[in-house]
Design an enzyme around this catalytic site. Structure first.
Site, PDB file in Angstrom:
ATOM      1  N   SER A 228       0.826  -1.210   0.000  1.00 36.35           N
ATOM      2  CA  SER A 228       0.000   0.000   0.000  1.00 36.35           C
ATOM      3  C   SER A 228       0.862   1.264   0.000  1.00 36.35           C
ATOM      4  O   SER A 228       1.624   1.501  -0.928  1.00 36.35           O
ATOM      5  CB  SER A 228      -0.964  -0.047   1.188  1.00 36.35           C
ATOM      6  OG  SER A 228      -1.991   0.925   1.051  1.00 36.35           O
ATOM      7  N   ASP A 549      -6.137  -3.883  -1.959  1.00 34.80           N
ATOM      8  CA  ASP A 549      -5.051  -3.503  -1.060  1.00 34.80           C
ATOM      9  C   ASP A 549      -4.750  -4.633  -0.074  1.00 34.80           C
ATOM     10  O   ASP A 549      -5.636  -5.129   0.617  1.00 34.80           O
ATOM     11  CB  ASP A 549      -5.499  -2.247  -0.312  1.00 34.80           C
ATOM     12  CG  ASP A 549      -4.382  -1.563   0.436  1.00 34.80           C
ATOM     13  OD1 ASP A 549      -3.591  -2.270   1.082  1.00 34.80           O
ATOM     14  OD2 ASP A 549      -4.333  -0.323   0.401  1.00 34.80           O
TER      15      ASP A 549
END
EC number: 3.1.1.4
Length: 752
Positions: A228, A549
Site C-alpha cells: 500500500s 489492497d
C-alpha cells in the site's frame, strides 16, 4: 561446486490446451437469394464463434459488392480439449442499418486429430461454397510459468547481488566483524519491509530509505518489499530517472513538494474529463475499469506526474547488474461475499514477474491484465502503467474515496482507515454482477459502416464519461457506495486445473518444535474468523478476478519475503500502521503475520507481545528464533514501529537538541494529535508535517543502525555455522510426491 535448485524440479500440474487455427480462405457465388440479389450485391464477411473459449468471436473484414471474396485471414482459438468445442460459421452481409445473416454452419472440433491440417468446404443456401483451412495442435509453451521456483532473472539477480553485497558488507562492518565473509555462501539475505498506512507510510518510508541508503545498509539488502503506502514511495523512488545514482535525499525533496498540494486540485473538470476519457479507451478495448483506475491516476499525477508512462517492466533497468535491492510489491485476490480476513491470495509483483506463489503460476509484467485461457494469452493488451498498479496496491483508499478527498459527511475526522474498514468485507468491495462477461464494446448488428460505427462509439463514450464524471464530482449514490471499487482484471488462471494444491513451503520438514499448538492457532489476533479459508482455491471459472489492497488482511508484506525460495535470513520491517494512541501496543500486524506464517508452515520467530509490558514502547524490537539449532530456517526480525521517543531530545544520534526551535519542531504526537496531521486519510502534507515524519523515521533508523549491524554479523556467523541452510536432503522431505522422476533419481540436492 554446482548447485541444483530443488524447487525447479517440483511439478506444478497443469493441463495443456489445444490451439485451433482457422484460415478463412475464400467463398464463391455468395448470394442473398434471387430477389435480394436483384436489389443489392452482397458485401460479405464471416463470423467465427466457439462458445467454450474466451475471446470466442472472430470476424473477417468485409468486401463491398463481391460475390467471390478471397479473405485469406487467419484466426486462432485456445481450447480446452475436455470440452465439446463446436465452431459456428456465419456468413454475413454488411449493411448500414442492420447486417444480414446469409447462412450458418457448424463444425465439431473433436473431429480433428492433433497435428492434423485440412481444408473443409461448407455449403450455404445450396449455392455458396466457403473454404476454411483448419489445423489443431497442442499448446506446449503456455504464456504462464508453472513452477514453485524463482524465475531465472531473479536467480541471476541474486547471484550478482550477493557478489556486490559481499564487498558492501565488508565496507559496512569493517575487517574484524566481516572476517566470516569468505565467499558468497556466507552472505546473508537481508530484506527491508514497509507497511501500509497511506501517505503516512509513504513519507515515513522515505525517511527510512534515506537513512538506509546513507548508512550503507541498503547496499547490503537483497529485497525491498512494500504494501500500500510504502509501495507508493518505492514506485516514486525506483521510477525516478536518477535513481540509484542519485540517492533518496534529493528525490525526497521532490516528493515533499508534490504532496504539499491539495489532491482536490487534481479534480478540476478539465483534468477529470481527461482521466475518464483515457479510461474509455481501456474499457472499449475490453478491459475492466473501476474507480481503482481513477485513483491510480490521481496517485500517479501526484507522485510521478512526469513519468505517467512508466511501467513495472521498465524498472528492470534499475536492478540491472544488481545495483540496488529488488523491489517487491503486493496486492490481494479476494472473492465476492467473503471477508478478506478469511480468504485472500497474496499476489506478488516484481519487475521480472507477477503471480501467485500459492498456485505456482507467474507471468511477465506486460501480460498482467491480458485475457488468458488455460495458461495461454488469447488477447494481449498494452502493459498497464505503473500508476494503475499503484492504485491497485493502495486500493483501500479508492474504497473509501470520499474520505480521501475530504468530502465525506462524516464528522469523525480522527477515525483511522482501519476503523472504517472493520465493517467492510469483500462483498462490499467487490461487485458480483453481470460484468463477468466480456467487456468489449460491441455495436449492434449493422454498424459495419465506419460512419455508423464511429457514431455509435461516440454516443457510448459520451454516456459513459458523463456517468463517471457525475459519480466523481457529485454526491450521487454511486459516489457514496463502496461496491465495485476494487481493482478488476481478467482472470489469468481461467480454465486451469487446481486439483493439486501446493504448500508455500513444499520442501520443509516442519517439525513440531517450531510449530504452533492448536490453542495458538485458534487464538484470534483481530477477528475470530481470520484466515479460516486461506487454503481454498481460486475460482478458475470466473472470467474476472478482483484485486485489492493487501492491508485489508494484514498490513505488512511478509508473505513475499517468507517464500522459502528466497531464503531470507534477516528481515528489517517498518510498521506505519495506525494505532489508537501513541502509547498503544504496536504488534497487531506482526502477530497477524506470525499466525499466517505458522498456518502456512513457514518459519517465523515467536512474537512475544508482552515485551511491550516489560520494556515499554521502543523504536524497534528484535525477535530471534528461540532455538536456532532446531529452527535453522527461521529468520531474525528487527521490527521498527512509528514512535516519537528519543527524537524529542536528540536531533541526531547522540546530539542533543539545544535551541527552543529545535525542541519545538520535535515535540509532536503521531496518533494523539487532535488535529490528526498524520491521519491515514491525509493526502496533503505541508512541508512541516512532511519534515517531522520524514526526519523522525530517518532518526529512528540511524539511531538503531548498530542493532542492524549486529544482526547482520550474527546472520553471517549463522550462515557459516549452517552451510546447509538452503540445502535439501530428499530423505527428510515430506513433499517428495511433488518432484519429477528424474530429480528423485538423484541422491541429494542443494539449492542456491
Amino acid at each position: 561446486m554446482s548447485f541444483i535448485d530443488p524447487y525447479q524440479h517440483i511439478i506444478v500440474e497443469h493441463q495443456y490446451s489445444h490451439k485451433f487455427t482457422v484460415v478463412v480462405l475464400r467463398a464463391t457465388k455468395v448470394t442473398k437469394g434471387t430477389f435480394g440479389d436483384m436489389l443489392d450485391t452482397p458485401d460479405p464477411y464471416v463470423e467465427l464463434f466457439i462458445s467454450t473459449t474466451p475471446d470466442s468471436r472472430k470476424r473477417t473484414r468485409h468486401f463491398n459488392n463481391d460475390i467471390n471474396p478471397v479473405w485469406n485471414e487467419t484466426f486462432e482459438f485456445i481450447l480446452d480439449p475436455n470440452q465439446e468445442n463446436v465452431l459456428e460459421i456465419t456468413l454475413m452481409d454488411a449493411n448500414y442499418v442492420m447486417d444480414e445473416t446469409l447462412g450458418t454452419a457448424t463444425f465439431p472440433v473433436s473431429s480433428m486429430k492433433v497435428g492434423e491440417k485440412k481444408e473443409v468446404p461448407f455449403i450455404f443456401n445450396q449455392v455458396t461454397e466457403m473454404i476454411l483451412e483448419m489445423s489443431l495442435e497442442v499448446c506446449s509453451c503456455p504464456d504462464l510459468r508453472f513452477s514453485m521456483a524463482l524465475c531465472d532473472q531473479e536467480k541471476t539477480f541474486r547471484r550478482q547481488r550477493k557478489e556486490n553485497i559481499k564487498e558492501n558488507m565488508k565496507k559496512l562492518l569493517g575487517p574484524k566483524k566481516s572476517e566470516g565473509l569468505y565467499s558468497t555462501r556466507d552472505v546473508p539475505v537481508v530484506a527491508i519491509l514497509g507497511s501500509g498506512g497511506g501517505f503516512r507510510a509513504m513519507v515515513g518510508f522515505s525517511g527510512v530509505m534515506k537513512a538506509l541508503y546513507e548508512s550503507g545498509i541498503l547496499d547490503c539488502a537483497t529485497y525491498v518489499a512494500g504494501l500500500s503506502g510504502s509501495t507508493w514511495y518505492m514506485s516514486t523512488l525506483y521510477s525516478h530517472p536518477d535513481f540509484p545514482e542519485k540517492g533518496p535525499e534529493e528525490i525526497n525533496e521532490e516528493l515533499m513538494k508534490n504532496v504539499s498540494h491539495n489532491p482536490l486540485l487534481l479534480l478540476t473538470p478539465q483534468k477529470v474529463k481527461r482521466y475518464v476519457e483515457s479510461l474509455w479507451k481501456k474499457k472499449s478495448s475490453g478491459q475492466p475499469v473501476t474507480f481503482t483506475d481513477i485513483f491510480g491516476m490521481l496517485i500517479g499525477e501526484t507522485l510521478i506526474q512526469n513519468r505517467m508512462s512508466t511501467t513495472l517492466s521498465s524498472l528492470k533497468e534499475k536492478v540491472s547488474a544488481a545495483r540496488c535491492p529488488l523491489p517487491l510489491f503486493t496486492c490481494l485476490h479476494v472473492k465476492p461475499d467473503v471477508s478478506e480476513l478469511m480468504f485472500a491470495d497474496w499476489v506478488e509483483f516484481s519487475p521480472y514477474e507477477i503471480g501467485m506463489a500459492k498456485y505456482g503460476t507467474f507471468m511477465t509484467p506486460d501480460l498482467f491484465g491480458s485475457k488468458f485461457f488455460m495458461g495461454t494469452v488469447v488477447k494481449k493488451y498494452e502493459e498497464n502503467p505503473l500508476h494503475f498498479l499503484m492504485g491497485v496496491w493502495g486500493s483501500a483508499f479508492s474504497i473509501l474515496f470520499n474520505r480521501v478527498l475530504g468530502v465525506s459527511g462524516s464528522q469523525n475526522k480522527g477515525s483511522t482507515m482501519e476503523e472504517e474498514l472493520e465493517n467492510i468485507t469483500a462483498k462490499h468491495i467487490v461487485s458480483n454482477d453481470s460484468s463477468d462477461s466480456d467487456d468489449e464494446a460491441q455495436g449492434p448488428k449493422g454498424t459495419e459502416n465506419e460512419d455508423a460505427e464511429r457514431e455509435y462509439q461516440n454516443d457510448n463514450q459520451a454516456s459513459w464519461v458523463h456517468r463517471m464524471l457525475m459519480a466523481l464530482v457529485s454526491d450521487s449514490a454511486l459516489f457514496n457506495t463502496r461496491e465495485g471499487r476494487a481493482g478488476k482484471e481478467h482472470n489469468f488462471m481461467l480454465g486451469l486445473n487446481l486439483n493439486t494444491s501446493y504448500p508455500l513451503s513444499p520442501l520443509r520438514d516442519f517439525s513440531p518444535q517450531d510449530s504452533f499448538d492448536d490453542d495458538e492457532l485458534d487464538a484470534a489476533v483481530a477477528d475470530p474468523d481470520e484466515f479460516e479459508r486461506i487454503y481454498e482455491p481460486l475460482d478458475v471459472k470466473s472470467k474476472k478476478i478482483h484485486v485489492v489492497d493487501s492491508g485489508l488482511t494484514f498490513n505488512l508484506p511478509y508473505p513475499l519475503i517468507l517464500r522459502p525460495q528466497r531464503g531470507v535470513d534477516l528481515i528489517i520491517s517498518f510498521d506505519f500502521s495506525a494505532r489508537p494512541s501513541d502509547t498503544s501496543p504496536p504488534f497487531k500486524e506482526l502477530l497477524l503475520a506470525e499466525k499466517w506464517a505458522k498456518m502456512n508452515k513457514l518459519p517465523f520467530p515467536k512474537i512475544d507481545p508482552y515485551v511491550f509490558d516489560r520494556e515499554g514502547l521502543k523504536e524497534c524490537y528484535v525477535f530471534k528464533p528461540k532455538n536456532p539449532d532446531v529452527e535453522k530456517d527461521c529468520p531474525t526480525i528487527i521490527h521498527f514501529v512509528l514512535a516519537n521517543i528519543n527524537f524529542r531530545k536528540y536531533k541526531a544520534p547522540g546530539v542533543l537538541r539545544e535551541t527552543k526551535e529545535e525542541k519545538e519542531i520535535a515535540d509532536f504526537d503521531i496518533f494523539d494529535d487532535p488535529e490528526s496531521p498524520f491521519s491515514t486519510f491525509n493526502f496533503q502534507y505541508p512541508n512541516q508535517a512532511f519534515k517531522r515524519l520524514h526526519d523522525l523515521m530517518y532518526f529512528n533508523t540511524l539511531n538503531n543502525i548498530d542493532v542492524i549491524k549486529d544482526a547482520i554479523v550474527e546472520s553471517i556467523e549463522y550462515r557459516r555455522q549452517n552451510p546447509s541452510r538452503c540445502s535439501v536432503s530428499l530423505s527428510n522431505v515430506e513433499a517428495r510426491k511433488f518432484f519429477n522422476k528424474e530429480f528423485l533419481s538423484k541422491p541429494t540436492a542443494e539449492s542456491i
